[in-house]
Enzyme design. Structure first.
Site, short mmCIF file in Angstrom:
data_model
loop_
_atom_site.label_atom_id
_atom_site.label_comp_id
_atom_site.label_asym_id
_atom_site.label_seq_id
_atom_site.Cartn_x
_atom_site.Cartn_y
_atom_site.Cartn_z
N PHE A 149 0.87 -1.18 0.00
CA PHE A 149 0.00 0.00 0.00
C PHE A 149 0.90 1.23 0.00
O PHE A 149 1.64 1.46 0.95
CB PHE A 149 -0.94 0.06 1.20
CG PHE A 149 -1.82 1.30 1.14
CD1 PHE A 149 -3.01 1.28 0.45
CD2 PHE A 149 -1.41 2.49 1.73
CE1 PHE A 149 -3.79 2.43 0.34
CE2 PHE A 149 -2.19 3.64 1.63
CZ PHE A 149 -3.38 3.61 0.94
N ASP A 234 9.48 2.84 1.99
CA ASP A 234 8.28 3.63 2.30
C ASP A 234 8.05 3.50 3.81
O ASP A 234 7.49 2.53 4.29
CB ASP A 234 7.08 3.12 1.51
CG ASP A 234 5.81 3.94 1.81
OD1 ASP A 234 5.80 4.69 2.80
OD2 ASP A 234 4.82 3.81 1.05
N LYS A 263 2.75 11.10 7.08
CA LYS A 263 1.93 10.90 8.27
C LYS A 263 2.44 11.65 9.50
O LYS A 263 2.19 12.84 9.61
CB LYS A 263 1.74 9.40 8.51
CG LYS A 263 0.88 8.78 7.41
CD LYS A 263 0.25 7.45 7.78
CE LYS A 263 -0.84 7.08 6.78
NZ LYS A 263 -0.51 6.07 5.81
C1 LIG Z 1 -0.73 6.12 4.34
C2 LIG Z 1 0.36 5.59 3.50
C3 LIG Z 1 0.69 6.18 2.26
C4 LIG Z 1 -0.12 7.31 1.66
O1 LIG Z 1 -0.15 8.43 2.46
P1 LIG Z 1 -1.29 9.56 2.22
O2 LIG Z 1 -0.85 10.70 3.08
O3 LIG Z 1 -2.58 8.96 2.63
O4 LIG Z 1 -1.26 9.88 0.75
C5 LIG Z 1 1.77 5.67 1.56
N1 LIG Z 1 2.48 4.64 2.04
C6 LIG Z 1 2.19 4.04 3.21
C7 LIG Z 1 3.04 2.92 3.69
C8 LIG Z 1 1.12 4.48 3.98
O5 LIG Z 1 0.80 3.87 5.11
#
Ligand SMILES: *Cc1c(COP(=O)(O)O)cnc(C)c1O
Length: 408
Positions: A149, A234, A263
């Site tokens: 994700f 990520d 985040k």
């Molecule tokens: C939440 C998330 C994203 C996307 O972040 P947004 O601020 O919602 O666009 C990307 N990668 C990971 C691992 C995430 O948990």
């Protein structure tokens, strides 16, 4: 709990009905209407309090309204909030310096949302592939993992294998190669002369807090170095204290070439994301090739700088590690009693609910009725990521509520 089971005329129901009229249905929120919050607790429009075990998917690692973060934001609100990158601001440089230092890297490229950081990482990897590695034009590929994700943009959902995220949003851009998550040999086999990068979550969050086998991240690091491929981590959800270390990669003492952050970087106040890497990688992007109107704005930079300062003390990482151990022992007792498996890293847990008890959503709704907020993912999994400021006694109380829910 369906809408029809709720009392017929409450403030909660009035808000939910009004939303229903004019809000696109791209979410299915729990039936609670939050109006205030502090620390690990939120209060709804009825005045009922709930312990927040989700913390906006880790965007609230420091809890709701942390005084140091609110102060940083308020101070900046009174000075200047937005300049665009057409000008310099007196906050962005210090943010870049602090964040680069926290990551042990040279350069920072600030954006807003996590998805934008991922998109930026993809562009950087491709540009690096063509300009440094010498990949033929338009031939660069990026290795990604099943179950990933990385956000919701069209490029990103194009390489998601979750049908809900992916289906009906094509045509999809190419250039991504899938491998099973947690299998380093599969990465090795997938790499060829056109591979620019390997993009993975060090722990898969949305997939249900999937922790790869010990040694995976070290192996990925070694393979990427040996094959001349960028390792992009990520850490948007896993990073910034959540797992008991600054980054989830730290668990295996691994340093990726590129960190993707988001985040919690915005302190739960403003969206702040960033790509952080050394000059030989991030330096490939030239003026005008990438940007964002709001990226790196003074308000975001002021809050982001304070977030980095808070992480520099190591206090939150220590809390996450200690509370995580505490939580692991408590949750372990539930296995075989309505729970089939628990995966936990720091203060981040995926709890697989026995289908005999109900779905993850049903358990989340029953927890809500008991004053605990948590969220399901992929059907049977309950995912929790409490704010790192939560107390051990509060965690104990929450687990007690879960125990009661599981007992029916
Ligand atoms: C939440 C998330 C994203 C996307 O972040 P947004 O601020 O919602 O666009 C990307 N990668 C990971 C691992 C995430 O948990």
């Amino acid at each position: 709990m369906s809408l029809s089971e709720l009392p017929t005329d409450t403030a909660t129901l009035r808000v939910i009905r009004a939303e229903d009229e004019h809000l696109a249905h791209n979410y299915h929120p729990l039936p609670v209407v939050v109006s205030r919050a502090e620390g690990a607790w939120v209060t709804d429009v009825e005045g009922k309090r709930y312990l927040d075990l989700l913390s906006a998917y880790s965007a609230l690692n420091f809890g709701h309204g942390h005084p140091a973060l609110v102060a940083a934001a308020q101070e900046q609100l009174a000075r200047v909030t937005l300049t665009s990158r057409a000008y310099h601001s007196d906050r962005l440089g210090e943010f870049a310096f602090a964040l680069a230092e926290l990551c042990g890297k040279d350069l920072v490229l600030p954006m807003n949302t996590g998805a934008e950081a991922v998109e930026t990482g993809i562009k950087v990897a491709r540009a690096w592939g063509y300009r440094v590695k010498g990949i033929a034009p338009d031939a660069a590929t990026i290795v990604v993992a099943h179950g990933n994700f990385h956000g919701r943009t069209t490029t990103i959902v194009g390489f998601s294998d979750d049908p809900v995220s992916h289906d009906d949003f094509g045509p999809y851009g190419g250039g991504f190669v899938h491998v099973p998550y947690g299998d380093a040999a599969a990465i090795e086999a997938a790499i060829d002369d056109n591979t620019a990068a390997v993009l993975i979550e060090p722990i898969q969050g949305e997939a249900g807090v999937i922790i790869p086998p010990e040694g995976y991240l070290r192996a990925v690091r070694e393979i990427c170095t040996r094959r001349g491929v960028l390792f992009i981590a990520d850490e948007i959800q896993s990073g910034l204290g959540r797992v008991g270390t600054t980054f989830a990669c730290d668990r295996e003492e691994v340093v990726p070439d590129v960190y993707l952050l988001g985040k919690a970087l915005g302190g739960g106040i403003v969206p702040v994301s960033a790509v952080v890497a050394d000059r030989d990688v991030l330096g490939v992007i030239r003026a005008g090739e990438h940007g964002s109107t709001f990226g790196g704005n003074p308000l975001a930079a002021a809050v982001g700088t304070r977030v980095v300062e808070m992480l520099q003390t190591g206090e939150f990482q220590k809390r996450a590690a200690a509370l995580g151990e505490h939580l692991e022992a408590k949750l372990g007792e539930l296995v075989g009693r309505g729970v089939t498996e628990v995966r936990i890293a720091g203060l981040w847990a995926g709890i697989d609910i026995d289908p005999a008890v109900g779905t993850g959503r049903e358990v989340a709704e029953r927890l809500l009725a008991r004053g605990v907020l948590a969220k399901d993912t992929h059907g049977q999994t309950l995912r929790i990521a409490p704010p790192l400021v939560i107390r051990a006694t509060e965690l104990d109380w929450a687990v007690e509520q879960l125990k009661l829910v599981l007992a029916g």
